[in-house]
Write an enzyme that holds these catalytic residues in place. Structure first.
Site, short mmCIF file in Angstrom:
data_model
loop_
_atom_site.label_atom_id
_atom_site.label_comp_id
_atom_site.label_asym_id
_atom_site.label_seq_id
_atom_site.Cartn_x
_atom_site.Cartn_y
_atom_site.Cartn_z
N TRP A 1 17.94 70.30 24.05
CA TRP A 1 16.66 69.87 23.97
C TRP A 1 15.63 70.50 25.03
O TRP A 1 15.86 69.49 26.02
CB TRP A 1 16.65 68.40 23.55
N GLN B 1 9.51 64.03 12.15
CA GLN B 1 11.78 64.20 12.15
C GLN B 1 11.84 63.21 11.54
O GLN B 1 10.80 62.40 10.74
CB GLN B 1 12.49 64.14 13.15
N HIS C 1 13.78 64.23 19.30
CA HIS C 1 14.23 64.54 18.30
C HIS C 1 14.27 62.02 17.91
O HIS C 1 13.99 61.48 19.14
CB HIS C 1 15.79 64.58 17.95
N ARG D 1 8.96 68.89 21.88
CA ARG D 1 10.02 69.56 22.84
C ARG D 1 8.94 71.13 23.59
O ARG D 1 8.04 71.44 23.31
CB ARG D 1 10.95 70.52 22.01
N VAL E 1 27.31 63.63 17.15
CA VAL E 1 28.61 62.84 16.06
C VAL E 1 29.44 63.99 16.66
O VAL E 1 30.28 64.96 16.65
CB VAL E 1 27.79 63.98 14.73
N ALA F 1 24.73 59.88 10.25
CA ALA F 1 23.67 59.87 10.52
C ALA F 1 23.34 61.15 10.22
O ALA F 1 23.73 62.60 10.18
CB ALA F 1 23.48 60.00 12.31
C1 FA5 Z 1 18.01 67.44 16.02
O1 FA5 Z 1 16.75 67.04 16.61
C2 FA5 Z 1 19.13 65.78 15.81
N1 FA5 Z 1 18.51 65.13 16.59
C3 FA5 Z 1 19.10 66.44 14.56
C4 FA5 Z 1 20.55 65.70 14.13
C5 FA5 Z 1 20.49 64.00 13.55
C6 FA5 Z 1 21.98 65.67 13.78
C7 FA5 Z 1 21.54 63.08 13.94
C8 FA5 Z 1 22.87 64.72 14.08
C9 FA5 Z 1 23.20 63.88 14.06
P1 FA5 Z 1 17.56 69.71 15.50
O2 FA5 Z 1 17.64 70.17 16.96
O3 FA5 Z 1 18.67 70.89 14.85
O4 FA5 Z 1 18.74 68.85 15.38
O5 FA5 Z 1 16.32 69.45 14.65
C10 FA5 Z 1 16.40 68.55 13.30
C11 FA5 Z 1 15.59 69.74 12.79
O6 FA5 Z 1 14.60 69.78 12.90
C12 FA5 Z 1 15.42 71.48 12.27
O7 FA5 Z 1 16.57 70.80 11.13
C13 FA5 Z 1 14.34 71.88 11.57
O8 FA5 Z 1 14.44 71.42 10.40
C14 FA5 Z 1 13.71 70.88 13.09
N2 FA5 Z 1 13.33 71.65 14.21
C15 FA5 Z 1 13.27 71.37 15.35
N3 FA5 Z 1 12.56 72.24 15.24
C16 FA5 Z 1 11.56 72.35 15.22
C17 FA5 Z 1 10.59 72.81 15.72
N4 FA5 Z 1 10.34 73.87 17.66
N5 FA5 Z 1 8.81 72.74 15.62
C18 FA5 Z 1 9.09 72.15 13.96
N6 FA5 Z 1 10.79 71.81 13.21
C19 FA5 Z 1 11.78 71.27 14.32
#
Ligand code: FA5
Length: 351
Positions: A158, A218, A178, A204, A261, A315
Site C-alpha cells: 500500500w 472502499q 484502506h 494511496r 486474513v 472480512a
Molecule cells: C485492500 O485494500 C484490502 N484492505 C481489502 C481487504 C479487506 C482484504 C478485508 C481482505 C480483508 P486492495 O488493495 O485489493 O485490498 O483494494 C480493494 C479494492 O479497492 C480493489 O479490489 C479495488 O476495487 C479497489 N481499489 C484498489 N485500489 C484502487 C485505486 N487506486 N483506485 C480505485 N479503486 C481501487
C-alpha cells in the site's frame, strides 16, 4: 350679441375644448380656463351686475344653469381621463409574468454516495451495522494491528501518503490506505458478535489511470462470532452480488494474499451484462473483480484481545467506484472526482 347668444357661444367653445382635452393635464387646464376663479364663465357671472335690472334674473339663471352643465361635463370627462392615465401608467410599469420562469439547477446525489447508501441498506438487511472512522490514521491501526509490522514487506504493497508528525517520535501518522483499520477499532471497543460495514474514503500514493485513483472509496465488512466460516463469507457476498447485479449472479473466490486474513481470496461476480460470456465491461473474462476478502487472521483477533480459539470471523473490502463502474459501464475512475457536471448528470440518470 345678446346675453343668451354670448352664453351659447361660450357653451359651444367650452364643450368642444373639453372634448378635445386628451389627458388629465389638459382637463385641469380646461377647468382653470372656464370654471376657475378667473375663468371665462366665472367672469361672465361676475359681470351680471352691470346688466339692466330686468335682464339680470334671466341672465343669472341661464349663467348658473350653464355653470352646472359645464361642471357636470367636466367631472365626467376628468374622471375618464384620469382612469385612462392610470391604465397607461400601469401598463408601462407592468412585469410580464406569463413567460416561463428560469428553472433552478437541481442537484443529485453523487453516484458514489448513492452506492454507499445502497450498500448500507443491503447490509442492514443482513444484520450489519454501518460505522465510519477516521481518514487520518495511525500506522498502528492502518498496519500494525492488521498483522503488518513495520519491517514487513507487505507494508510497501500500500503506497502510503504520510502526514507530517511533530518529530517527537510518536506514532507514524498516515492517510488510511484502506478501510481495514476500522476492523481493529471496532473490535477493540466491542465484544463479539460483531457485524459491521465501514464505507469511506481511502488514499494511496499511486499513479492515476483509468482504473486507479489516488483517493477513492472502499466498503469494509467484518463479522466475528462463534463458528463463522468461509461459507458465511461466500453466502454474504453472493447475496450482495444478487442484490446489486441481479438474482442469477454467481460468486468466484481465488486465492490471494492479505496479511490480515488467512486464507485470503479475491472475489468476483459473474458479469451480469454478458452472463459470463465475456464482453467489454468484464474485459472478455466473464468475471468482475469486486475486492479482497478472507477469514480474519488469528494474530488480528489476538491483537484486539479476542480469543481465536473461541471466535472466528470474516472480512472483506471492496472498491466503491469500481462497483459503480460495473453497474453503469463508466470506464474511467477519474471521472468520479473530476467534477464535470456533464458526467455527473449523465450518470445520475443512468444509475
Ligand atoms: C485492500 O485494500 C484490502 N484492505 C481489502 C481487504 C479487506 C482484504 C478485508 C481482505 C480483508 P486492495 O488493495 O485489493 O485490498 O483494494 C480493494 C479494492 O479497492 C480493489 O479490489 C479495488 O476495487 C479497489 N481499489 C484498489 N485500489 C484502487 C485505486 N487506486 N483506485 C480505485 N479503486 C481501487
Amino acid at each position: 350679441m345678446t346675453v343668451q347668444e354670448q352664453l351659447d357661444d361660450l357653451r359651444r367653445r367650452a364643450l368642444a375644448d373639453l372634448a378635445a382635452a386628451a389627458d388629465a393635464a389638459a382637463s385641469a387646464a380646461w377647468e382653470h380656463a372656464y370654471l376657475g376663479p378667473k375663468g371665462e364663465l366665472t367672469r361672465f357671472l361676475r359681470g351680471l351686475g352691470a346688466l339692466a335690472a330686468e335682464e339680470r334674473p334671466v341672465a343669472g339663471r341661464a349663467g348658473n344653469a350653464l355653470k352646472q352643465e359645464l361642471s357636470a361635463a367636466w367631472t365626467e370627462r376628468d374622471q375618464a381621463l384620469r382612469a385612462a392615465d392610470l391604465d397607461l401608467r400601469l401598463a408601462a410599469d407592468a412585469v410580464d409574468v406569463t413567460l416561463p420562469g428560469r428553472r433552478p439547477l437541481l442537484g443529485a446525489i453523487h453516484p458514489v454516495t448513492r452506492m454507499i447508501d445502497d450498500l448500507s441498506e443491503i447490509f442492514a438487511l443482513l444484520g450489519f451495522q454501518t460505522v465510519v472512522g477516521p481518514e487520518v490514521e495511525t500506522a498502528h491501526y492502518n498496519f500494525d494491528l492488521l498483522n503488518i509490522p513495520a519491517d514487513h514487506p507487505a507494508r510497501d504493497v500500500w503506497d502510503t501518503i504520510h502526514v507530517e508528525t511533530d518529530g517527537t517520535g510518536g506514532d507514524e501518522i498516515v492517510l488510511r490506505t484502506h478501510t481495514s483499520p476500522m476492523q481493529a477499532r471496532v473490535m477493540e471497543r466491542t465484544q463479539p458478535p460483531v457485524r459491521v460495514v465501514v464505507p469511506g474514503r481511502v488514499y494511496r500514493y499511486e499513479a492515476q489511470d483509468a482504473s486507479h485513483e489516488w483517493a477513492f472509496h472502499q466498503l469494509e465488512g467484518l463479522a466475528v462470532d462463534r463458528n463463522i466460516t468461509m461459507a458465511d463469507l461466500k453466502g454474504t457476498l453472493a447475496e450482495l452480488a444478487r442484490q446489486l447485479f441481479g438474482p442469477e449472479r454467481r460468486i468466484r473466490f481465488r486465492c490471494d494474499f492479505f496479511p490480515f486474513v488467512e486464507p485470503g481470496v479475491d472475489f468476483a461476480v459473474d458479469c451480469a451484462i454478458c452472463n459470463g460470456q465475456g464482453c467489454r465491461v468484464c474485459k472478455g473474462s466473464g468475471w468482475l473483480e469486486l475486492g479482497g476478502a478472507g477469514m480474519v487472521h488469528p494474530n488480528v483477533l489476538r491483537a484486539v484481545g479476542y480469543d481465536p480459539d473461541a471466535v472466528s470471523g470474516f472480512a472483506f473490502g471492496l472498491g466503491i467506484e469500481r462497483l459503480v463502474m460495473m453497474q453503469t459501464g463508466v470506464d474511467d475512475v477519474r471521472a468520479f472526482a473530476g467534477n464535470d457536471l456533464r458526467f455527473l448528470r449523465q450518470i445520475a440518470r443512468a444509475a
